[in-house]
Design an enzyme around this catalytic site. Structure first.
Site, mmCIF file in Angstrom:
data_model
loop_
_atom_site.group_PDB
_atom_site.id
_atom_site.type_symbol
_atom_site.label_atom_id
_atom_site.label_comp_id
_atom_site.label_asym_id
_atom_site.label_seq_id
_atom_site.Cartn_x
_atom_site.Cartn_y
_atom_site.Cartn_z
ATOM 1 N N LYS A 12 1.566 -5.047 -7.056
ATOM 2 C CA LYS A 12 0.405 -3.923 -7.513
ATOM 3 C C LYS A 12 -0.277 -4.912 -8.504
ATOM 4 O O LYS A 12 -1.605 -4.856 -8.336
ATOM 5 C CB LYS A 12 0.870 -2.729 -8.046
ATOM 6 N N TYR A 41 -6.670 -4.774 -3.908
ATOM 7 C CA TYR A 41 -6.152 -3.301 -3.910
ATOM 8 C C TYR A 41 -7.281 -2.286 -3.832
ATOM 9 O O TYR A 41 -8.122 -2.190 -4.901
ATOM 10 C CB TYR A 41 -5.414 -3.299 -5.421
ATOM 11 N N ASP A 86 -0.916 7.908 -13.037
ATOM 12 C CA ASP A 86 -1.112 9.328 -12.749
ATOM 13 C C ASP A 86 0.024 9.803 -11.729
ATOM 14 O O ASP A 86 0.908 8.849 -11.441
ATOM 15 C CB ASP A 86 -2.381 9.794 -11.830
ATOM 16 N N ASP A 94 -2.217 15.083 -10.326
ATOM 17 C CA ASP A 94 -2.543 15.458 -8.851
ATOM 18 C C ASP A 94 -1.655 16.680 -8.376
ATOM 19 O O ASP A 94 -0.563 16.229 -8.122
ATOM 20 C CB ASP A 94 -2.926 14.497 -7.925
ATOM 21 N N ASP A 139 1.653 12.128 -8.745
ATOM 22 C CA ASP A 139 1.298 13.027 -7.738
ATOM 23 C C ASP A 139 2.481 13.946 -7.534
ATOM 24 O O ASP A 139 3.576 13.760 -7.428
ATOM 25 C CB ASP A 139 1.551 12.196 -6.204
ATOM 26 N N SER A 191 4.094 6.783 -6.270
ATOM 27 C CA SER A 191 4.633 5.727 -7.212
ATOM 28 C C SER A 191 5.679 6.217 -8.166
ATOM 29 O O SER A 191 6.617 5.619 -8.487
ATOM 30 C CB SER A 191 3.492 4.631 -7.838
#
Length: 512
Positions: free
Chosen positions: A219, A228, A104, A158, A106, A93
């Site tokens: 979202k 979701y 967060d 992450d 990625d 995202s």
């Protein structure tokens, strides 16, 4: 011939449905939608974006130092620790610019063959441990995608690794070229595909600039309406992005408000299990023979059972929504229909955008619930047992759906789950999940039955969990049916302790 037939499965958008410019009414509706997005805090501030960039820059320096140390340690002192040795890439995202505030990030570090995953856990992880600006550090070594998770400068990261079988990364390295998957291990393929999917979506949609507003709204809508969470059999970020990208291809000039109503219009009448995708599925590429959705004889039977396929646009194509069940598809379809009807009303001035995002409380929707509760004696066992149970909650749904005697119309997994407040320090840790149950009363009457019988599927589900090879003595599970009026107060009380489970934690535990 099977694979070729399958390749034509995805109905690719050949040409747009409409290239009309937005009308005056569209502009008005879009203004009110934008206003709502601002009120709902869906748009990260410039300040937050600057801080994100700074945190990413810092991570890049940390990774560069790690690459340098590792190359030196292995005797490659002449190799530079620059972008010929590694690339730090974001995906998901944040990379698509559809992230919500506080989301967060990625990231994946793409490395040359002299560096491997062991180095990441033996050198980079201890380095993170020694830093005062890094918090909530977790290493997940055993997962489908091994990652290091941490918070730095108030952002959650992450970090995965993908290793290429080359000694130098060329300057014009194009990650979307399938040739770069040659000689790459499975975990690296999965990590690289995170980036490849995101980058490909960006090239396939002409109007990412407007679509990203619609995706952010979708979202919020999915979270508010309880549809979701991929692990529970609903939509995840990537599936929403692919579904929305297809709408973007159909209406390249539409404003976000129009893309939103087109989304509900198209998917409320979609003929599942016809797959949603952006490109044709390639059964094979560069003779790599990787596992492709509906193209591998050994998985074709299970792929055919998928209820709502949403297919990733890169080789090897996967179904991003393999967890969807008959029940969750039914629930999502009802929400698509509700969305379509509300968008019509909004266009006619008979409803407000805020109604679309009205929260649905699953815990107030049904008369009957299934309560899954676990107990464990200490924090470590609790954390493991809870992760494993949450990763398997969707299996209760499939067990119930398979049992004729259950007379199930649907089982609705609640997105929220609850830690029971401890009465005393030496009390056991307890955690609760709920699924709303609706039965097919017509069929029960027709079959002259007293009511549904869900004993067998519940025993089946419990046995699966109790047979987990990492379960220890003291890890217990209880599955009972409860009526709405008997839900415990720590669940119905709005201050209830809610906990969210990290997807990587599921990965870790499902990999066991």
């Amino acid at each position: 011939g099977g694979a070729c037939k399958m390749a034509g499965l995805v109905q690719v958008v050949q040409e747009p449905i409409s290239t009309a410019d937005p009308s005056e009414r569209d502009r008005q509706l879009n203004d009110t939608l934008m206003q709502l997005m601002t009120e709902e805090n869906l748009l990260p501030t410039e300040e937050e974006e600057k801080l994100r960039m700074r945190a990413l820059g810092k991570l890049n320096e940390i990774v560069r130092d790690f690459i340098r140390r590792t190359l030196d340690k292995k005797g490659f002192t002449d190799l530079p620790a620059d972008d010929t040795a590694y690339r730090l890439r974001t995906f998901g995202s944040y990379r698509l610019d559809v992230h919500l505030p506080g989301a967060d990030m990625d990231t994946v570090v793409i490395v040359i063959k002299h560096i491997d995953r062991k180095d990441m856990f033996e050198d980079l992880y201890p380095h993170f441990e020694s830093r005062s600006d890094v918090k909530d550090l977790i290493k997940v070594e055993e997962a489908r995608v091994p990652v290091i998770k941490f918070t730095m400068d108030d952002f959650e990261f992450d970090l995965a690794m993908a290793r290429l079988p080359i000694v130098s990364i060329p300057e014009d390295f194009d990650i979307t070229d399938d040739r770069h998957l040659r000689g790459v291990d499975t975990q690296s393929v999965t990590s690289l595909n995170g980036v490849r999917v995101t980058d490909t979506i960006m090239t396939l949609v002409p109007t990412m600039a407007t679509l990203k507003f619609a995706i952010r709204c979708l979202k919020l809508w999915a979270k508010r309406r309880g549809v979701y969470k991929n692990v529970l059999g609903f939509l995840g970020g990537i599936s929403i992005e692919i579904m929305a990208a297809r709408i973007g291809q159909m209406y390249p000039k539409a404003l976000p408000c129009k893309l939103l109503s087109a989304f509900f219009m198209v998917y409320s009448s979609w003929q599942w299990p016809m797959p949603v995708g952006l490109v044709d599925i390639k059964p094979n590429s560069c003779d790599l023979n990787l596992m492709v959705w509906m193209s591998c004889p050994q998985f074709e039977m299970s792929d055919k059972r998928h209820e709502m396929p949403i297919i990733t646009p890169v080789y090897p194509s996967q179904n991003a929504t393999a967890n969807v069940s008959r029940s969750t598809l039914k629930i999502m379809t009802e929400e698509f229909v509700r969305g379509k009807e509300l968008c019509k009303k909004i266009e006619m001035g008979q409803a407000e955008w805020s109604e679309l995002f009205e929260p649905l409380d699953v815990l107030n929707k049904y008369v009957h619930y299934l309560q899954v509760s676990i107990k464990a004696p200490d924090k470590a066992q609790y954390s493991m047992w809870k992760g494993f149970t949450e990763a398997n909650i969707r299996n209760v749904v499939t067990c119930l759906e398979r049992e004729r005697e259950a007379y199930l119309d649907r089982a609705h997994p609640c997105q929220r789950n609850f830690a029971r407040p401890k009465e005393s320090d030496d009390a056991e840790y307890e955690h609760y999940w709920y699924l709303g149950l609706k039965f097919d009363m017509e069929r029960i009457k027709r079959d002259k039955r007293k009511g549904p019988n869900i004993t067998a599927p519940i025993l089946d589900f419990k046995r699966r969990l109790m047979d987990w090879k990492r379960r220890e003595e003291g890890m217990k599970i209880l599955v009972t049916s409860v009526k709405h009026k008997d839900l415990p107060s720590f669940v119905t009380n709005p201050e209830a302790e809610e906990e969210t489970m990290d997807p990587a934690m599921h990965e870790l535990i499902q990999g066991q």
